[in-house]
Write a protein that holds these residues in place. Structure first.
Motif, PDB file in Angstrom:
ATOM      1  N   SER A   9    -135.506 -37.787  24.448  1.00  9.48           N
ATOM      2  CA  SER A   9    -135.459 -36.392  24.003  1.00  9.48           C
ATOM      3  C   SER A   9    -136.607 -35.571  24.577  1.00  9.48           C
ATOM      4  CB  SER A   9    -135.499 -36.323  22.470  1.00  9.48           C
ATOM      5  OG  SER A   9    -134.495 -37.114  21.895  1.00  9.48           O
ATOM      6  N   ARG A  13    -133.619 -30.763  11.114  1.00  9.38           N
ATOM      7  CA  ARG A  13    -132.360 -31.201  11.718  1.00  9.38           C
ATOM      8  C   ARG A  13    -131.169 -30.896  10.820  1.00  9.38           C
ATOM      9  NH1 ARG A  13    -133.225 -37.766  11.174  1.00  9.38           N
ATOM     10  NH2 ARG A  13    -133.807 -37.742   8.984  1.00  9.38           N
ATOM     11  N   GLU A  69    -143.271 -29.817  17.962  1.00 14.88           N
ATOM     12  CA  GLU A  69    -141.830 -29.718  18.169  1.00 14.88           C
ATOM     13  C   GLU A  69    -141.116 -30.971  17.658  1.00 14.88           C
ATOM     14  OE1 GLU A  69    -138.516 -29.336  21.744  1.00 14.88           O
ATOM     15  OE2 GLU A  69    -140.660 -29.261  22.230  1.00 14.88           O
ATOM     16  N   LEU A 119    -134.144 -39.132  17.859  1.00 15.58           N
ATOM     17  CA  LEU A 119    -135.305 -38.431  18.401  1.00 15.58           C
ATOM     18  C   LEU A 119    -136.166 -39.464  19.105  1.00 15.58           C
ATOM     19  CD1 LEU A 119    -136.770 -35.743  18.607  1.00 15.58           C
ATOM     20  CD2 LEU A 119    -137.855 -36.228  16.419  1.00 15.58           C
ATOM     21  N   ARG A 159    -138.204 -30.896  14.923  1.00 11.98           N
ATOM     22  CA  ARG A 159    -136.876 -31.458  15.197  1.00 11.98           C
ATOM     23  C   ARG A 159    -136.429 -32.395  14.076  1.00 11.98           C
ATOM     24  NH1 ARG A 159    -134.961 -32.680  21.228  1.00 11.98           N
ATOM     25  NH2 ARG A 159    -135.716 -30.809  22.285  1.00 11.98           N
TER      26      ARG A 159
END
Length: 733
Positions: free
Chosen positions: A642, A502, A494, A521, A498
């Motif tokens: 995050s 993005r 993940e 992040l 991300r």
């Protein structure tokens, strides 16, 4: 017959001004001779004594006794009137003045009054015409005084002889001296300052003589950009382009006479276009651009006002706008809380601002200051407004356009994926240009640029000065090297998604308008030692194609107030510029729980945690923190991250896979090994398994043997003991 020297426009203008000054001096000399203040041609005067006739004349001069003008005086005045009228007509026709008329140009740029200009011209004249040196010696009644002084100026041009009034002309803060148009050479201490010799600095001598040189004292950290050196228009995102144009339109409006231009403070990462904006401003003002490193300017001179005046003078002599870059190196990033007690930073900032204020109080144009981060305080001035313009990183659409412009299809091979570069790497326009130039150099001459060279050059561009406080981890791991529970692997993937997607989520799908385009992040990896937390951070960095720097906390933490925040500020800013991942191992030592304030030490410790909370939230890159003691992490800090990934101790099956994976080298001499039995016997994590295998390998190498079950058993027991783990009695036998 003496050969005539060729004349350039500057020298022709200089000759005309000196002719005007000589005519004016002749009028005053004839007037002084008429009343006895100077001897006439018939008097013998050795020039080392004051004659009684002069004493009598000086005693009578305040009585304003009128006397009939002599023939020489009448002729001198008539000649002066003719040349003065000619001079006024020439000035009326040639305004505004440029560097081809240096004296008039300097008077215009520095707003010199009549008195300031006359004193300046008196100082200039002997350097270009020896006649003036002899005239000065005659007026000052001494052969050795062949130079300009304030007393000479008062004697020749002042009617009231009020020396105290005219002393402002040579005060340290006067324009002539503070901006180094003239210099004072110290004479004997018993002489009054108004008799000290005045001279021209060598740089002014060259400029007035029409030679386009550069001040050597600042040449090593200065760059002159001409107004016609702009290439194609800058490629900007829609929002930035609008702000760019609005700022330029505002400055164009304020450039009309009667208005003071603000000081421009432009922030943004390296290569974002800060100096390009400065060059656009210079073009509006019809000037070149002189870029000077303010940190080097400050460090190279003991006297910063003197250093800044050199830079300002050089910009004026080149008819250029002054751009001071490197503000973030001089005024280190700090926080509002930090500023209340960090005396060194605040004092330096205030001192530099005072010098800027003094300069801009008279400056005919303005100054641009650029900064590579938005955390350093902007200048605070009283003489001018400060226009702050933050230049942001280009979005992925703008980045793709920059790649297409910089690396057209005829230059790249078929493997180059510009969209992937734009999506995966956040580069400024300058960094993209540098990466393409480096990749083109690495490719074979005459051939197209290869994708691998592009990627390599991109990473080189993104590396920066992080090595001062952090260590680059160059280990390359892949997903197949990962042995963790499935849910942990999903969380790790993940993080990669991300980062990788993005641009699609924030820009193409529009969520950036709601949640912000610079979402950073951050993740906390917690778990027992040796469970692979640092390895997974390196794996993620390798998957998304960025460098990972492990922060050395021993080099960050400081016992001095404010030093820890200062070090952390440098790390985060350099990581932002380099677009590198930050890895904080054992983060609980730095990001621990805040304490109740019982002493000043508690207050400052809490400030460090508060500061980290702010910087983690503002950091647009990837930051990973690892801890063996998750309970020691401040909860407010953990909530603002995050993601949080917990690494459990490996199961028996995972331990067997770890033993198998780490023993798979074909060149390792191995005997009979049962990895399932090792996994059952030793409940240790991957880091300890790695250490045990290394111990076993060195033991086997020392006996010319092989790595087998017994060797691994012995190495694993030693490893467990060295780490303070319990070893059963059966293991010892």
């Amino acid at each position: 017959m003496r050969p005539a020297a060729p004349k350039n426009p500057a020298l022709s203008h200089l000759d005309f001004e000196l002719e005007w000054l000589r005519a004016l001096l002749e009028v005053r000399i004839r007037e002084m001779q008429a009343v006895g203040l100077l001897p006439g041609a018939e008097h013998l005067r050795p020039g080392v004594a004051v004659y009684p006739q002069e004493v009598e004349a000086r005693l009578r001069e305040r009585q304003h006794e009128a006397s009939d003008p002599t023939l020489d005086e009448i002729q001198a005045k008539d000649a002066f009137v003719r040349i003065d009228q000619k001079r006024q007509r020439r000035y009326a026709q040639n305004q505004p003045f440029d560097r081809h008329t240096p004296l008039a140009f300097l008077r215009q740029q520095y707003h010199l009054s009549d008195a300031q200009y006359l004193l300046f011209l008196l100082t200039v004249a002997p350097a270009f015409n020896p006649t003036f040196a002899r005239l000065y010696a005659f007026i000052q009644n001494h052969f050795d005084r062949q130079y300009a002084t304030l007393s000479l100026f008062i004697e020749v041009f002042s009617t009231d002889k009020d020396c105290a009034y005219w002393m402002d002309l040579i005060s340290p803060d006067s324009v002539l001296l503070s901006e180094q148009l003239i210099e004072i050479r110290q004479a004997s201490s018993y002489l009054p300052p108004n008799t000290y010799p005045l001279s021209l600095p060598q740089r002014m001598l060259s400029f007035i003589g029409g030679k386009q040189l550069f001040e050597p004292a600042i040449g090593a950290f200065s760059e002159l950009r001409t107004r016609d050196s702009l290439a194609s228009p800058a490629i900007l995102g829609p929002n930035l382009q609008t702000q760019w144009r609005e700022r330029l339109a505002k400055l164009r409006h304020l450039s009309i006479p009667g208005w003071n231009l603000p000081l421009c403070f432009v922030t943004g990462p390296s290569g974002a276009g800060k100096r390009r904006f400065a060059q656009d401003v210079a073009k509006i003002l019809e000037k070149d651009l002189l870029c000077v490193d303010i940190k080097s300017l400050y460090a190279s001179f003991e006297n910063f006002p003197h250093a800044l005046s050199l830079a300002v003078r050089e910009s004026i002599l080149h008819d250029a706008l002054l751009c001071l870059y490197g503000w973030e190196k001089l005024i280190l990033p700090t926080t509002a809380e930090d500023a209340n007690f960090h005396a060194e930073i605040s004092a330096l900032h205030l001192g530099v601002c005072r010098v800027l204020d003094a300069c801009l109080s008279w400056h005919p144009s303005t100054i641009i200051i650029t900064c590579q981060n938005s955390a350093s305080f902007a200048p605070r001035l009283t003489s001018r407004n400060v226009e702050v313009f933050p230049i942001t990183m280009p979005d992925h659409i703008t980045s793709l356009a920059l790649w297409e412009q910089t690396l057209p299809s005829n230059m790249r091979d078929g493997q180059c994926d510009l969209k992937a570069y734009a999506d995966s790497f956040r580069l400024t326009p300058g960094q993209i240009k540098d990466a393409v130039r480096e990749a083109a150099y690495q490719s074979m001459p005459g051939e197209r640029v290869e994708s691998e060279h592009i990627v390599s050059a991109i990473k080189e561009q993104m590396r920066h000065r992080l090595s001062e406080h952090a260590t680059l981890l160059e280990k390359k791991y892949r997903w197949e090297d990962l042995i963790v529970p499935k849910d942990v692997e999903v969380q790790l993937r993940e993080i990669v998604y991300r980062y990788r997607y993005r641009a699609k989520v924030l820009t193409e799908w529009g969520l950036g308008d709601r949640f912000g385009h610079d979402l950073g992040l951050s993740a906390l990896f917690d778990g027992p030692p040796g469970t692979g937390k640092s390895m997974c951070a390196a794996l993620i960095a390798n998957e998304i194609g960025i460098d990972v720097y492990q922060v050395d906390l021993s080099r960050v933490m400081s016992k001095y107030v404010g030093e820890t925040e200062k070090n952390l500020a440098q790390i985060f800013n350099e990581a932002e510029n380099a677009q590198a991942m930050l890895l904080f191992d054992e983060a609980d030592s730095l990001f621990g729980q805040r304490t109740n304030v019982k002493s000043s030490n508690d207050k400052y410790a809490n400030l460090e945690v508060n500061y980290l909370l702010q910087r983690i939230e503002r950091f647009p890159g990837v930051a990973i923190l690892t801890t063996n003691f998750p309970a020691g992490i401040d909860e407010a800090f953990a909530r603002r991250l995050s993601l949080r990934v917990s690494f459990p101790k490996p199961s028996k099956t995972e331990r067997a896979r770890l033993w198998q994976s780490m023993l798979k080298s074909a060149r390792l001499p191995k005997g009979k090994i049962d990895v399932r039995e090792l996994a059952t016997e030793f409940e240790i994590s991957g880091g300890y398994i790695r250490n045990a295998i290394l111990r076993a390998a060195f033991m086997a190498a020392s006996t010319e043997g092989v790595v087998d079950q017994d060797t691994l058993y012995q190495a694993a027991r030693i490893e467990m003991k060295s780490m303070g783990m319990l070893v059963s009695h059966s293991d010892e036998n």
